[in-house]
Design a protein around this motif. Structure first.
Motif, mmCIF file in Angstrom:
data_model
loop_
_atom_site.group_PDB
_atom_site.id
_atom_site.type_symbol
_atom_site.label_atom_id
_atom_site.label_comp_id
_atom_site.label_asym_id
_atom_site.label_seq_id
_atom_site.Cartn_x
_atom_site.Cartn_y
_atom_site.Cartn_z
ATOM 1 N N ASN A 197 -5.834 2.663 -10.707
ATOM 2 C CA ASN A 197 -5.761 3.710 -9.695
ATOM 3 C C ASN A 197 -5.873 3.075 -8.335
ATOM 4 O OD1 ASN A 197 -5.812 6.124 -8.288
ATOM 5 N ND2 ASN A 197 -7.983 6.476 -8.632
ATOM 6 N N LYS A 198 -4.843 3.162 -7.513
ATOM 7 C CA LYS A 198 -4.825 2.467 -6.232
ATOM 8 C C LYS A 198 -5.866 3.005 -5.275
ATOM 9 C CE LYS A 198 -1.124 0.943 -4.614
ATOM 10 N NZ LYS A 198 0.207 0.710 -4.043
ATOM 11 N N SER A 199 -6.060 4.290 -5.214
ATOM 12 C CA SER A 199 -6.995 4.838 -4.231
ATOM 13 C C SER A 199 -8.432 4.537 -4.581
ATOM 14 C CB SER A 199 -6.803 6.353 -4.118
ATOM 15 O OG SER A 199 -7.151 6.969 -5.338
ATOM 16 N N GLU A 226 4.861 0.912 -11.053
ATOM 17 C CA GLU A 226 5.847 0.581 -10.026
ATOM 18 C C GLU A 226 5.539 -0.768 -9.386
ATOM 19 O OE1 GLU A 226 7.601 2.385 -5.816
ATOM 20 O OE2 GLU A 226 6.280 3.595 -7.093
ATOM 21 N N TRP A 264 0.812 -1.219 0.000
ATOM 22 C CA TRP A 264 0.000 0.000 0.000
ATOM 23 C C TRP A 264 0.841 1.264 0.000
ATOM 24 C CZ3 TRP A 264 -4.449 -0.812 -1.786
ATOM 25 C CH2 TRP A 264 -5.152 -1.972 -1.491
ATOM 26 N N GLU A 265 2.155 1.106 0.021
ATOM 27 C CA GLU A 265 3.033 2.265 -0.105
ATOM 28 C C GLU A 265 3.521 2.478 -1.532
ATOM 29 O OE1 GLU A 265 6.184 1.666 2.642
ATOM 30 O OE2 GLU A 265 4.948 2.037 4.425
ATOM 31 N N VAL A 266 3.229 1.552 -2.440
ATOM 32 C CA VAL A 266 3.624 1.689 -3.833
ATOM 33 C C VAL A 266 2.814 2.820 -4.470
ATOM 34 C CG1 VAL A 266 3.764 0.513 -6.068
ATOM 35 C CG2 VAL A 266 4.252 -0.735 -3.960
ATOM 36 N N ASP A 267 3.478 3.639 -5.279
ATOM 37 C CA ASP A 267 2.844 4.855 -5.793
ATOM 38 C C ASP A 267 1.982 4.639 -7.031
ATOM 39 O OD1 ASP A 267 4.028 6.392 -3.792
ATOM 40 O OD2 ASP A 267 5.871 6.621 -4.955
ATOM 41 N N SER A 268 2.319 3.657 -7.855
ATOM 42 C CA SER A 268 1.588 3.513 -9.112
ATOM 43 C C SER A 268 1.523 2.043 -9.508
ATOM 44 C CB SER A 268 2.256 4.323 -10.225
ATOM 45 O OG SER A 268 3.557 3.816 -10.492
#
Length: 257
Positions: free
Chosen positions: A224-226, A65, A58-62
């Motif tokens: 999109n992660k969020s 990545e 959950w710290e990965v930005d994209s």
């Protein structure tokens, strides 16, 4: 009389049927305790690895990545394995197209089937050994009871042959026969408690994995992660229309809960 009540005397005077019962109870005890210890250690290690992976995930930005990191990362836990399956499916479909039979229905359907298969494989893996533990917990008391009945039967035969039914003559043989009941309970009680604990842990584990599959499906398909940035999600869908999640694929996971 004290010698007659000893456990060593019990082992020395039981017949072949009693010895078979005793060996069977001992085997069930050894097998169940081995599985209890090994599964406890395995579950503890798996939980630590999964928590570490999720904290990093959950710290990965994209999404790009994430794909790069998953190429060289080890799948030492179910969550990492599920993420790698999802990334591999989308990467291969983009690289080689959708000509294969496995890709019938589009990328979303293929991803849904892949995640579902990964969850089913994990459910099978964590269920290994539980049958033996459950069998030990349910069968051991009856095996011990059979040994008790068999021992009392022989004790009564000896009393009838000798014609002496006083307390000092009855207490020893009957007490030795009741050892079988105690052995059966000693095998069954830890097995039942461990089985219930493992079942509860597995239920929570699978619920977490299923929820992660929901998030993973959204992340990979929408990009999109969020999941809250609708503008970015719409842009990703316009550039990648084949990655648009559908109600059919989403409901496939909802049916598992």
């Amino acid at each position: 009389m004290e010698e007659n009540l000893g456990f060593s005397h019990f082992l020395a005077q039981i017949d072949h049927v009693g010895m078979v019962v005793f060996i069977l109870l001992l085997s069930l005890s050894v097998a169940s305790w081995y599985l209890i210890i090994m599964k406890s250690i395995s579950n503890f290690i798996a939980s630590r690895r999964a928590n570490a992976f999720l904290n990093h995930f959950w710290e990965v930005d994209s999404l790009q990545e994430l794909k790069i990191e998953m190429k060289g990362s080890s799948t030492d836990n179910a969550f990492a394995h599920l993420a790698k399956l999802a990334v591999d499916v989308t990467t291969n479909s983009q690289r080689h197209g959708m000509e294969k039979l496995a890709a019938a229905g589009g990328v979303s359907e293929l991803l849904t089937r892949t995640l579902r298969n990964g969850i089913d494989q994990e459910a099978t893996r964590i269920g290994n050994g539980l049958t033996i533990i459950a069998s030990a917990g349910s069968v051991a008391p009856y095996i011990g009871l059979f040994g008790t009945v068999w021992g009392i039967y022989h004790a009564l035969i000896q009393i009838g042959l000798t014609g002496q039914g006083t307390l000092d003559k009855v207490a020893g043989p009957v007490g030795e026969a009741l050892i079988m009941t105690a052995l059966g309970l000693a095998v069954a009680i830890p097995a039942v408690l461990a089985y219930n604990a493992f079942i509860r842990r597995n239920r929570i584990w699978m619920a977490r994995l299923d929820a992660f599959a929901h998030d993973l499906f959204t992340i990979v398909t929408v990009g999109n992660k969020s999941g809250d940035n609708t503008t970015k999600a719409a842009t990703e869908q316009n550039h990648n229309p084949q990655f648009t999640p559908t109600a059919t694929t989403t409901s496939a996971f909802e049916g598992r809960q």
